[in-house]
Design an enzyme around this catalytic site. Structure first.
Site, PDB file in Angstrom:
ATOM      1  N   LEU A 117     -48.294 -20.501 -49.679  1.00 14.23           N
ATOM      2  CA  LEU A 117     -47.470 -19.836 -48.670  1.00 14.23           C
ATOM      3  C   LEU A 117     -46.456 -20.812 -48.075  1.00 14.23           C
ATOM      4  O   LEU A 117     -45.284 -20.475 -47.881  1.00 14.23           O
ATOM      5  CB  LEU A 117     -48.359 -19.268 -47.569  1.00 14.23           C
ATOM      6  CG  LEU A 117     -47.638 -18.536 -46.437  1.00 14.23           C
ATOM      7  CD1 LEU A 117     -46.999 -17.248 -46.944  1.00 14.23           C
ATOM      8  CD2 LEU A 117     -48.601 -18.226 -45.296  1.00 14.23           C
TER       9      LEU A 117
ATOM     10  N   ASP B  25     -40.702 -31.276 -56.488  1.00 19.48           N
ATOM     11  CA  ASP B  25     -41.764 -32.007 -55.800  1.00 19.48           C
ATOM     12  C   ASP B  25     -43.148 -31.672 -56.322  1.00 19.48           C
ATOM     13  O   ASP B  25     -44.110 -32.396 -56.020  1.00 19.48           O
ATOM     14  CB  ASP B  25     -41.725 -31.706 -54.295  1.00 19.48           C
ATOM     15  CG  ASP B  25     -40.555 -32.394 -53.608  1.00 19.48           C
ATOM     16  OD1 ASP B  25     -39.804 -33.116 -54.286  1.00 19.48           O
ATOM     17  OD2 ASP B  25     -40.396 -32.199 -52.387  1.00 19.48           O
TER      18      ASP B  25
ATOM     19  N   ARG C 261     -38.123 -29.340 -62.482  1.00 16.16           N
ATOM     20  CA  ARG C 261     -37.995 -30.630 -61.806  1.00 16.16           C
ATOM     21  C   ARG C 261     -38.072 -30.365 -60.314  1.00 16.16           C
ATOM     22  O   ARG C 261     -37.397 -29.472 -59.808  1.00 16.16           O
ATOM     23  CB  ARG C 261     -36.674 -31.314 -62.178  1.00 16.16           C
ATOM     24  CG  ARG C 261     -36.530 -31.594 -63.658  1.00 16.16           C
ATOM     25  CD  ARG C 261     -35.093 -31.934 -64.039  1.00 16.16           C
ATOM     26  NE  ARG C 261     -34.945 -32.082 -65.486  1.00 16.16           N
ATOM     27  CZ  ARG C 261     -34.773 -31.061 -66.328  1.00 16.16           C
ATOM     28  NH1 ARG C 261     -34.719 -29.826 -65.856  1.00 16.16           N
ATOM     29  NH2 ARG C 261     -34.656 -31.268 -67.614  1.00 16.16           N
TER      30      ARG C 261
ATOM     31  N   ASP D 252     -61.476 -23.556 -41.541  1.00 17.08           N
ATOM     32  CA  ASP D 252     -61.334 -23.174 -42.940  1.00 17.08           C
ATOM     33  C   ASP D 252     -61.665 -24.333 -43.882  1.00 17.08           C
ATOM     34  O   ASP D 252     -62.156 -24.122 -44.993  1.00 17.08           O
ATOM     35  CB  ASP D 252     -59.914 -22.679 -43.203  1.00 17.08           C
ATOM     36  CG  ASP D 252     -59.667 -21.308 -42.574  1.00 17.08           C
ATOM     37  OD1 ASP D 252     -60.652 -20.647 -42.201  1.00 17.08           O
ATOM     38  OD2 ASP D 252     -58.491 -20.918 -42.459  1.00 17.08           O
ATOM     39  N   GLY D 253     -61.402 -25.570 -43.445  1.00 19.59           N
ATOM     40  CA  GLY D 253     -61.738 -26.725 -44.280  1.00 19.59           C
ATOM     41  C   GLY D 253     -63.239 -26.843 -44.503  1.00 19.59           C
ATOM     42  O   GLY D 253     -63.691 -27.196 -45.601  1.00 19.59           O
TER      43      GLY D 253
ATOM     44  N   THR E  57     -52.519 -17.953 -48.786  1.00 18.19           N
ATOM     45  CA  THR E  57     -52.164 -18.172 -47.381  1.00 18.19           C
ATOM     46  C   THR E  57     -52.221 -19.644 -46.998  1.00 18.19           C
ATOM     47  O   THR E  57     -52.145 -19.980 -45.814  1.00 18.19           O
ATOM     48  CB  THR E  57     -53.109 -17.368 -46.465  1.00 18.19           C
ATOM     49  OG1 THR E  57     -54.459 -17.719 -46.764  1.00 18.19           O
ATOM     50  CG2 THR E  57     -52.916 -15.875 -46.663  1.00 18.19           C
TER      51      THR E  57
ATOM     52  N   TYR F 223     -51.318 -23.630 -49.125  1.00 20.28           N
ATOM     53  CA  TYR F 223     -50.201 -24.423 -49.652  1.00 20.28           C
ATOM     54  C   TYR F 223     -49.168 -23.529 -50.327  1.00 20.28           C
ATOM     55  O   TYR F 223     -47.952 -23.707 -50.174  1.00 20.28           O
ATOM     56  CB  TYR F 223     -50.757 -25.458 -50.636  1.00 20.28           C
ATOM     57  CG  TYR F 223     -49.804 -26.561 -51.048  1.00 20.28           C
ATOM     58  CD1 TYR F 223     -48.468 -26.573 -50.655  1.00 20.28           C
ATOM     59  CD2 TYR F 223     -50.258 -27.615 -51.840  1.00 20.28           C
ATOM     60  CE1 TYR F 223     -47.611 -27.591 -51.049  1.00 20.28           C
ATOM     61  CE2 TYR F 223     -49.412 -28.639 -52.233  1.00 20.28           C
ATOM     62  CZ  TYR F 223     -48.091 -28.620 -51.845  1.00 20.28           C
ATOM     63  OH  TYR F 223     -47.248 -29.630 -52.237  1.00 20.28           O
TER      64      TYR F 223
ATOM     65  N   ASN G 100     -59.151 -22.259 -53.337  1.00 17.79           N
ATOM     66  CA  ASN G 100     -57.762 -22.058 -52.908  1.00 17.79           C
ATOM     67  C   ASN G 100     -56.749 -22.324 -54.016  1.00 17.79           C
ATOM     68  O   ASN G 100     -56.036 -21.422 -54.433  1.00 17.79           O
ATOM     69  CB  ASN G 100     -57.440 -22.955 -51.711  1.00 17.79           C
ATOM     70  CG  ASN G 100     -57.615 -22.243 -50.387  1.00 17.79           C
ATOM     71  OD1 ASN G 100     -58.059 -21.104 -50.337  1.00 17.79           O
ATOM     72  ND2 ASN G 100     -57.281 -22.936 -49.311  1.00 17.79           N
ATOM     73  N   ASP G 101     -56.670 -23.581 -54.463  1.00 10.07           N
ATOM     74  CA  ASP G 101     -55.549 -23.888 -55.345  1.00 10.07           C
ATOM     75  C   ASP G 101     -55.699 -25.204 -56.086  1.00 10.07           C
ATOM     76  O   ASP G 101     -56.493 -26.066 -55.731  1.00 10.07           O
ATOM     77  CB  ASP G 101     -54.241 -23.940 -54.542  1.00 10.07           C
ATOM     78  CG  ASP G 101     -54.326 -24.817 -53.301  1.00 10.07           C
ATOM     79  OD1 ASP G 101     -54.850 -25.934 -53.388  1.00 10.07           O
ATOM     80  OD2 ASP G 101     -53.866 -24.370 -52.228  1.00 10.07           O
TER      81      ASP G 101
END
Length: 283
Positions: A183, A168, A166, A60-61, A179, A181, A138-139
């Site tokens: 997820l 991470d 507040r 996928d990368g 599907t 990060y 993706n994101d």
């Protein structure tokens, strides 16, 4: 028509498969172009002139890299899996010629995947600001730095303030990225037909913070507050934005063009969900 091959150069079997595919394509009278090894030539631009099909050979990368090459040009991409997961791919090494032949014949299903148009603002050491624009399939992710300090930031959607959070970080994803990060951070699995954005807080310091989905034409804005001088970083599809500088704010909207992924049928997404996330061997 030209075919662009995008192999994972760190996997000899993927490069070997690309070589075999190139030989077959050239034997069929199709001109082949290769994407360069990005680790060796990080600044080289891929020439897309005349390219009508992109073939990704890896996981996928690698397919995400192919998408970054194409960006909003809407050139069809077909993925062949030489990786560990292959959620976005539609075939393996044994189906190399079969899958690409179907793609060239126009008999595969075309899945239109919404993209992101990201505009991130950073502060330089001299105090000045600059804006970097990025594509993502993706994101967009806001994360803390190596010290792991909590980040404080405001989230707004199309001018409407949602909350001061507040935690991470925060993820703004497409349905395709749901599907990934998103997820892992507790967000839902979303069908590709959904063209809104999935917004997911990452480890929020509040039991009230929840994931939500926007409308397709919304704009999500994240503004770092002055409450905490914490290190914070922006990433687009896992690639750093801003060369390690601290982000100040970012706006995310649907991109001006889709990524067109070729797969076997309209049910391919649900088969992949069943196989990867529910372990159904019948899929």
């Amino acid at each position: 028509m030209r075919v662009l091959l995008v192999p994972n150069y760190s996997r000899p079997e993927a490069v070997g498969g690309a070589s075999r595919l190139a030989a077959w394509l050239e034997g069929e009278g199709v001109e082949v172009r290769w994407a360069h090894d990005k680790k060796l030539f990080p600044d080289r631009v891929v020439d897309l002139e005349g390219v009508g099909l992109v073939v990704s050979l890896g996981g996928d990368g690698t397919l995400l890299r192919a998408a970054r090459i194409v960006e909003y040009a809407e050139i069809p991409i077909v993925g062949l899996s030489y990786g560990h997961l292959g959620f976005l791919t539609c075939g393996g090494p044994d189906e190399l010629v079969e899958v690409v032949q179907s793609a060239l014949d126009g008999t595969m299903h075309a899945s239109h995947r919404a993209t992101l148009d990201i505009r991130a603002t950073f502060t330089k050491p001299d105090g000045s600001e600059f804006v970097e624009r990025r594509f993502a399939l993706n994101d967009l992710a806001l994360t803390h730095g190596v010290k792991g300090d909590m980040i404080a930031f405001d989230v707004s959607v199309s001018g409407h303030h949602i909350d001061r959070l507040r935690g991470d970080g925060f993820v703004v994803s497409t349905a395709t990225g749901s599907t990934g990060y998103a997820l892992a951070a507790g967000g839902p699995i979303v069908t590709p037909e959904c063209t809104g954005m999935i917004c997911v807080p990452v480890a929020p310091h509040s039991i009230r913070a929840r994931a939500f989905i926007t409308a397709p034409d919304d704009v999500v804005e994240i503004q770092i507050t002055r409450e905490r001088a914490s290190e914070r970083l922006f990433f687009a599809d896992g690639q750093p934005i801003g060369e390690g500088l601290w982000g100040e704010r970012v706006s995310v909207r649907r991109g001006p063009g889709d990524v067109i992924l070729l797969d076997r049928s309209v049910q391919s997404f649900y088969r992949s969900v069943s196989r990867v996330f529910y372990g159904d061997s019948r899929s």
